[in-house]
Design an enzyme around this catalytic site. Structure first.
Site, PDB file in Angstrom:
ATOM      1  N   GLU A  45       0.866  -1.184   0.000  1.00 57.37           N
ATOM      2  CA  GLU A  45       0.000   0.000   0.000  1.00 57.37           C
ATOM      3  C   GLU A  45       0.894   1.223   0.000  1.00 57.37           C
ATOM      4  O   GLU A  45       1.788   1.361   0.852  1.00 57.37           O
ATOM      5  CB  GLU A  45      -0.924   0.050   1.219  1.00 57.37           C
ATOM      6  N   ASP A  97       9.592   8.195   0.000  1.00 56.78           N
ATOM      7  CA  ASP A  97       8.759   8.803  -1.035  1.00 56.78           C
ATOM      8  C   ASP A  97       8.568   7.759  -2.133  1.00 56.78           C
ATOM      9  O   ASP A  97       9.548   7.182  -2.611  1.00 56.78           O
ATOM     10  CB  ASP A  97       9.458  10.052  -1.596  1.00 56.78           C
ATOM     11  N   ASP A 119      -3.342  11.721  -1.886  1.00 55.09           N
ATOM     12  CA  ASP A 119      -3.443  13.186  -1.863  1.00 55.09           C
ATOM     13  C   ASP A 119      -3.811  13.692  -3.265  1.00 55.09           C
ATOM     14  O   ASP A 119      -3.203  13.270  -4.249  1.00 55.09           O
ATOM     15  CB  ASP A 119      -2.105  13.797  -1.428  1.00 55.09           C
ATOM     16  N   ASP A 155     -12.663   9.350  -2.455  1.00 48.53           N
ATOM     17  CA  ASP A 155     -13.973  10.005  -2.522  1.00 48.53           C
ATOM     18  C   ASP A 155     -13.862  11.273  -3.374  1.00 48.53           C
ATOM     19  O   ASP A 155     -14.849  11.984  -3.544  1.00 48.53           O
ATOM     20  CB  ASP A 155     -14.479  10.382  -1.116  1.00 48.53           C
ATOM     21  N   THR A 194     -10.461   2.098   5.029  1.00 46.20           N
ATOM     22  CA  THR A 194      -9.290   2.843   5.486  1.00 46.20           C
ATOM     23  C   THR A 194      -9.771   3.926   6.461  1.00 46.20           C
ATOM     24  O   THR A 194     -10.982   4.168   6.585  1.00 46.20           O
ATOM     25  CB  THR A 194      -8.558   3.513   4.306  1.00 46.20           C
ATOM     26  N   GLU A 195      -8.809   4.619   7.095  1.00 44.05           N
ATOM     27  CA  GLU A 195      -9.202   5.703   7.997  1.00 44.05           C
ATOM     28  C   GLU A 195      -9.996   6.782   7.244  1.00 44.05           C
ATOM     29  O   GLU A 195     -11.056   7.232   7.683  1.00 44.05           O
ATOM     30  CB  GLU A 195      -7.962   6.358   8.631  1.00 44.05           C
ATOM     31  N   TYR A 196      -9.478   7.194   6.087  1.00 41.64           N
ATOM     32  CA  TYR A 196     -10.147   8.241   5.310  1.00 41.64           C
ATOM     33  C   TYR A 196     -11.504   7.762   4.782  1.00 41.64           C
ATOM     34  O   TYR A 196     -12.447   8.532   4.695  1.00 41.64           O
ATOM     35  CB  TYR A 196      -9.244   8.702   4.152  1.00 41.64           C
ATOM     36  N   GLU A 197     -11.564   6.499   4.420  1.00 43.71           N
ATOM     37  CA  GLU A 197     -12.824   5.963   3.907  1.00 43.71           C
ATOM     38  C   GLU A 197     -13.910   6.022   4.984  1.00 43.71           C
ATOM     39  O   GLU A 197     -15.049   6.390   4.701  1.00 43.71           O
ATOM     40  CB  GLU A 197     -12.590   4.512   3.463  1.00 43.71           C
TER      41      GLU A 197
END
Ligand code: SAM
Length: 219
Positions: A45, A97, A119, A155, A194-197
């Site tokens: 990931e 990176d 991002d 999203d 995921t956290e953002y999801e």
């Protein structure tokens, strides 16, 4: 995700046995089987954040080796802390990176790549920094095994449209595309949030996802 600088996070990362040391990262291509001590497939990931997704995946799939990649020590620290609470033998981390991904994985060494809520870099002049850009797809095409897949969730509709537009020029093809993952049963099956999801679907935002493979000449 850029957390406030956390004092000592660099030192914790440098000492952690879950994080592949920066000085040996360049020696990693071709050595992942040795690092994990087995021949299991390697899934990665890129931009894992605090690592909820990859930690859950590693727990659910003990016969796959997972490598979580994160640019910032302050963020990676959270994933390391989680491993200290619940250690998994099939999960390692890289603080780097993703631009240098080709220095860490050899040709065809990776079975699956996950990009989750990358991002967006909204300014056009920063398009090359977007993880699903054609520049990054060219790097992934080298490390991904024949028949390997890349999965991307977001999203952010603009980023998703951009990512879809990058496929053809980069020689990739879509196997599955949805603009509302959580209401499409076939694609949502086995979905790990995921956290953002969790955050953005909780706000009512539909989640876009594609699954793609490289169909061009082997680089
Ligand atoms: N994947 C997580 C999720 O879905 O909850 C985190 C998403 S967060 C918006 C994006 C993460 O990607 C951040 O933690 C950021 O530091 C990381 N990132 C961005 N560009 C990167 C790069 N070039 N290489 C490695 N990590 C990167």
């Amino acid at each position: 995700m850029r957390l406030r600088n956390i004092t000592g996070s660099r030192e914790v990362i440098a000492d952690s046995r879950y994080v592949v040391k920066e000085e040996i990262q360049c020696g990693c291509p071709g050595r992942w089987r040795e690092i994990f001590g087995n021949d299991s497939p390697i899934h990665i990931e890129i931009g894992m954040g605090k690592g909820k997704f990859i930690h859950t995946m590693a727990k659910e799939h003990p016969h796959i080796n997972y490598v979580g990649i994160e640019k910032y020590s302050s963020v990676l620290l959270r994933a390391v802390r989680k491993m200290e609470q619940e250690e998994l033998a099939n999960l390692k981390f890289l603080r780097m990176d993703a631009e240098d991904i080709g220095k860490v994985f050899g040709a065809g060494e990776v079975g699956r790549i996950y990009l989750n809520f990358s991002d967006p870099w909204p300014k056009d002049r920063h398009a090359k920094r977007r993880l699903p850009s054609r520049e990054f797809l060219a790097r992934y095409a080298v490390i991904l095994e024949q028949g390997g897949r890349l999965e991307f969730k977001t999203d952010n509709r603009d980023l998703f449209e951009f990512a879809l537009g990058e496929l053809e020029p980069a020689g990739w093809q879509a196997d599955a595309v949805t603009y509302d993952l959580h209401s499409e049963e076939s694609m949502a099956e086995g979905n790990v949030m995921t956290e953002y999801e969790e955050k953005f679907s909780g706000l009512g935002n539909p989640i876009c996802k594609y699954v793609i493979h490289y169909g061009g000449p082997r680089p």
